[in-house]
Each structure stands twice: as structure tokens, then as C-alpha cells.
Design a protein around this motif. Structure first.
Motif, PDB file in Angstrom:
ATOM      1  N   LEU A  29       0.902  -1.067   0.020  1.00  0.00           N
ATOM      2  CA  LEU A  29      -0.049   0.112  -0.139  1.00  0.00           C
ATOM      3  C   LEU A  29       0.916   1.366   0.164  1.00  0.00           C
ATOM      4  N   CYS A  33       0.620   3.809  -2.785  1.00  0.00           N
ATOM      5  CA  CYS A  33       0.231   5.482  -2.319  1.00  0.00           C
ATOM      6  C   CYS A  33       1.281   6.418  -3.045  1.00  0.00           C
ATOM      7  N   GLN A  36       0.537   6.951  -6.682  1.00  0.00           N
ATOM      8  CA  GLN A  36      -0.760   7.706  -6.882  1.00  0.00           C
ATOM      9  C   GLN A  36      -0.527   9.326  -6.872  1.00  0.00           C
ATOM     10  N   GLN A  40      -4.138  11.725  -2.553  1.00  0.00           N
ATOM     11  CA  GLN A  40      -4.948  10.617  -2.859  1.00  0.00           C
ATOM     12  C   GLN A  40      -5.039   9.933  -1.493  1.00  0.00           C
ATOM     13  N   VAL A  41      -6.250   9.183  -1.330  1.00  0.00           N
ATOM     14  CA  VAL A  41      -6.449   8.332  -0.287  1.00  0.00           C
ATOM     15  C   VAL A  41      -7.220   7.159  -0.703  1.00  0.00           C
ATOM     16  N   LEU A  42      -6.924   6.192   0.298  1.00  0.00           N
ATOM     17  CA  LEU A  42      -7.357   4.648  -0.157  1.00  0.00           C
ATOM     18  C   LEU A  42      -8.862   4.413   0.420  1.00  0.00           C
ATOM     19  N   PHE A  60      -7.829   4.395  -4.990  1.00  0.00           N
ATOM     20  CA  PHE A  60      -7.505   5.330  -4.697  1.00  0.00           C
ATOM     21  C   PHE A  60      -8.571   6.312  -5.387  1.00  0.00           C
ATOM     22  N   GLU A  74      -5.094   7.005   9.744  1.00  0.00           N
ATOM     23  CA  GLU A  74      -3.841   7.284   9.007  1.00  0.00           C
ATOM     24  C   GLU A  74      -2.969   6.418   9.556  1.00  0.00           C
ATOM     25  N   GLN A  81       6.861   6.007   5.092  1.00  0.00           N
ATOM     26  CA  GLN A  81       5.838   6.394   4.155  1.00  0.00           C
ATOM     27  C   GLN A  81       4.508   6.459   5.079  1.00  0.00           C
ATOM     28  N   PHE A  83       0.105   7.170   4.795  1.00  0.00           N
ATOM     29  CA  PHE A  83      -1.049   7.132   3.795  1.00  0.00           C
ATOM     30  C   PHE A  83      -2.610   7.009   4.540  1.00  0.00           C
ATOM     31  N   ARG A  84      -3.397   7.390   4.133  1.00  0.00           N
ATOM     32  CA  ARG A  84      -4.863   7.583   4.918  1.00  0.00           C
ATOM     33  C   ARG A  84      -5.890   6.892   4.133  1.00  0.00           C
TER      34      ARG A  84
END
Length: 130
Positions: A29, A33, A36, A40-42, A60, A74, A81, A83-84
């Protein structure tokens, strides 16, 4: 047939809640991410359909697509790294406590969902019933 959950340690969101994500899934992921781009969020959720009645969704989306009632989590990978992950409240009822794993196996590889709320799953691992 229910996939065997990974024995790798699972990560939760920084607040200790959200979907459990195994280390292999975290690495994949984080990589996705990064590819992307910014903002961008998942989005993770469920929809009607699939072999068992409901299927998982994962995509995404622009951060601006976040709705006011979405839950937001989060995550931070071991390489730093972050990502949200967002999920709508209706989907969260079905997937709360779910574990997301990733496998590179030729057969059955990819993201795998282990859902403690599912009463039935199908062989594809992408659909379930409650």
C-alpha cells in the motif's frame, strides 16, 4: 474456503483503530500510495454483489472526495511512508476489525481480506456474507 490469516504482525491506524494491515500489505500500500501522487487516499468499503452477496471495494480517490461522515485512519509504514484510509459508516459496520494482507503467490496472490464479521466467504476471497 477461508484464506489463512497471515502470521505477520498487523498494523492499526495511528489512533489504534481501523483495519488491521499486515506488514506485506503495508509495504504494498505504501508503494501504491507513492505511485498515486499527492492528495490521494485509499477508500475501502463494501457493495452488494459478488458470489456470497457482498464484495469488498478498494480504490484510490482524491482526498477532496472524502465525505463528512467518512471515518479516516492514518497509517505509517516502517519506511516512514504514510497514507490515509477512509471508509463510509455503512461499510465500516461490515468490515470493522478486518485484516488486510498481501501475497505475491501466483495463485491466490494480491490483497486478501480476513473478516471476523463474515459468516460465509467464497473461494475468490473478494466476497462475503454476514
Amino acid at each position: 474456503m477461508t484464506p489463512t490469516p497471515s502470521t505477520a504482525p498487523a498494523h492499526t491506524a495511528k489512533d489504534g483503530k481501523g483495519i488491521l494491515i499486515t506488514e506485506p500489505a503495508m509495504q504494498q500500500l505504501a508503494k501504491l500510495c507513492g505511485e498515486q501522487g499527492d492528495n490521494q487516499v485509499l477508500r475501502v468499503g463494501v457493495r452488494s454483489g459478488g458470489c456470497s452477496g457482498m464484495s469488498y471495494t478498494m480504490d484510490f480517490v482524491p482526498a477532496s472526495d472524502t465525505q463528512s461522515d467518512d471515518e479516516s485512519y492514518e497509517y505509517a509504514a516502517s519506511d516512514g511512508q504514510s497514507f490515509r484510509v477512509i471508509c463510509d459508516p455503512k461499510s465500516l459496520l461490515y468490515i470493522y476489525g478486518m485484516q488486510l494482507d498481501f501475497s505475491t503467490a501466483l495463485i491466490g496472490g494480491g490483497f486478501n481480506f480476513t473478516n471476523p464479521n463474515a459468516t460465509q466467504t467464497c473461494g475468490c476471497g473478494s466476497s462475503f456474507a454476514v
